[in-house]
Scaffold this active site. Structure first.
Site, PDB file in Angstrom:
ATOM      1  N   ARG A 225       6.926  -3.794  -8.646  1.00 31.87           N
ATOM      2  CA  ARG A 225       6.552  -3.595  -7.252  1.00 31.87           C
ATOM      3  C   ARG A 225       6.511  -2.106  -6.966  1.00 31.87           C
ATOM      4  O   ARG A 225       7.300  -1.329  -7.549  1.00 31.87           O
ATOM      5  CB  ARG A 225       7.566  -4.262  -6.316  1.00 31.87           C
ATOM      6  CG  ARG A 225       7.479  -5.776  -6.259  1.00 31.87           C
ATOM      7  CD  ARG A 225       6.242  -6.258  -5.499  1.00 31.87           C
ATOM      8  NE  ARG A 225       6.172  -7.703  -5.388  1.00 31.87           N
ATOM      9  CZ  ARG A 225       5.412  -8.502  -6.143  1.00 31.87           C
ATOM     10  NH1 ARG A 225       4.669  -7.995  -7.105  1.00 31.87           N
ATOM     11  NH2 ARG A 225       5.393  -9.794  -5.951  1.00 31.87           N
ATOM     12  N   HIS A 273      -3.146  -3.770  -7.741  1.00 30.39           N
ATOM     13  CA  HIS A 273      -2.270  -4.952  -7.816  1.00 30.39           C
ATOM     14  C   HIS A 273      -2.999  -6.167  -8.426  1.00 30.39           C
ATOM     15  O   HIS A 273      -3.176  -7.198  -7.775  1.00 30.39           O
ATOM     16  CB  HIS A 273      -1.720  -5.307  -6.422  1.00 30.39           C
ATOM     17  CG  HIS A 273      -0.506  -6.201  -6.483  1.00 30.39           C
ATOM     18  ND1 HIS A 273       0.512  -6.134  -5.586  1.00 30.39           N
ATOM     19  CD2 HIS A 273      -0.159  -7.194  -7.342  1.00 30.39           C
ATOM     20  CE1 HIS A 273       1.426  -7.039  -5.876  1.00 30.39           C
ATOM     21  NE2 HIS A 273       1.036  -7.699  -6.951  1.00 30.39           N
TER      22      HIS A 273
END
Ligand code: NDP
Ligand code: OXD
Length: 310
Positions: A225, A273
């Protein structure tokens, strides 16, 4: 009747709905924001749900993440705390993540930044390669995805070290755990791959201290993340040359804002992402199996330990 709500602004609804329906023919699949009678919704499959949305479903029984991580659900302060939160454990996603980690490391290991730069000057310059058996990859996180990444790097001939919260034993991988384990592992890692979940303990873990503990010239690959990285510290380490490069899939702010230094940084490779995608064809089956288990009163796979945060 089973009613499953699908709610995501980033996933392909046109692929998800038919796959969910195929795997759960007895259920009604609804797509937010078309909730219908909210009291009929028993299950929700969500990615970044709007704060308060889950709390507005009075008969919800379980919350499923369209993701291996569920931090995007836990940040909702109104989330009904008594409900199980279930993350995705999916073999196809795992394999994609391993592909990405290998891509990131090999990009630098096979000197791609240098060879790409030579093209600007049309320079034919053969460089002596790094010797793989003497290079160590460190993997932060040895869970469903990290174990696969570590094992695949080993099969390429790298030395591999891995780090987890609790002790692990994985053949041919030097396993470390806890803060002391991290301190012992970092000085060896030419390549550091982060595939941790984002929790209170792991937020900001890739900071000046950690980067300073890596050998000079190390490379960071982050597919966990964005919150794992202190951006200013990584940018400073890149500017000083201590860190040779970064391969980043996830960011503190997504989408990454215009003008952010990562966009044009010559030593940063970045993607939006996409390291691992939850492919409906594979993942809808997992969700359906879990719903059936829940209805039979059996344990589901991937239920979060809410104390631990992952
Ligand atoms: P798991 O829950 O299976 O594994 C998590 C691992 O991290 C475990 O080994 C765990 O240790 C370790 N860990 C957690 N907290 C700490 C800590 N404080 N110190 C040391 N180790 C810690 O997760 P997955 O492997 O399925 O997924 C990992 C993450 O990857 C996801 O949470 C998500 O953030 C990210 N991801 C990103 C994607 C992308 O597209 N970029 C796609 C999919 C996932 P222990 O073994 O002791 O429990
Ligand atoms: C995930 C993700 O957690 O896509 O699966 O990031």
């Amino acid at each position: 009747m089973t009613v499953l709500l699908f709610s995501s602004e980033e996933d392909p609804i046109d692929l998800w709905v038919p796959e969910l329906q195929r795997n759960l023919p007895e259920a009604e699949i609804r797509v937010a924001p078309e909730f219908g009678d909210k009291s009929e919704i028993g299950y929700a499959l969500v990615w970044k749900p709007k704060p308060g949305m889950l709390a507005s479903l009075p008969n919800l029984r379980a919350i499923f993440s369209v993701g291996a991580g569920a931090d995007h659900i836990l940040v909702d302060p109104e989330r009904p705390k008594q409900l199980p939160v279930v993350r995705m454990i999916d073999a196809y996603l795992r394999d994609m993540m391993s592909e990405y980690a290998i891509l990131g490391v090999l990009h630098f290991h096979r000197l791609m930044p240098e060879y790409q730069a030579d093209r600007a000057t049309e320079t034919w310059h053969r460089r002596w390669p790094l010797y793989t058996p003497e290079c160590t990859v460190g993997v932060l996180g040895l869970g469903a995805i990290g174990i696969d990444i570590a094992t695949k790097f080993r099969s390429f001939g790298f030395q591999v070290r891995g780090w987890s919260r609790t002790p692990r034993e994985i053949p041919e991988i030097a396993c470390h755990h806890g803060p002391e384990g991290l301190a012992a592992m970092l000085p060896n890692c030419r390549y550091l791959v982060c595939v941790l979940p984002l929790t209170e303990q792991t937020r900001g873990i890739i900071d000046a201290e950690l980067l300073g503990a890596l050998p000079a010239g190390a490379v960071v690959v982050n597919l966990g993340r964005g919150g794992h990285v202190v951006d200013e510290d990584l940018l400073a380490a890149l500017a000083s040359g201590r860190i040779a490069g970064a391969f980043l899939d996830v960011f503190n702010d997504e989408p990454l804002p215009a003008g952010h230094p990562y966009w044009k940084h010559p030593r940063v490779v970045m993607t939006p992402h996409v390291a691992g995608e939850i492919v409906p064809r594979s993942a809808a089956r997992t969700v359906a199996e879990n719903i059936r288990r829940h209805q039979r009163g059996e344990a589901m796979t991937g239920v979060l330990d809410l104390e631990r945060g992952y």
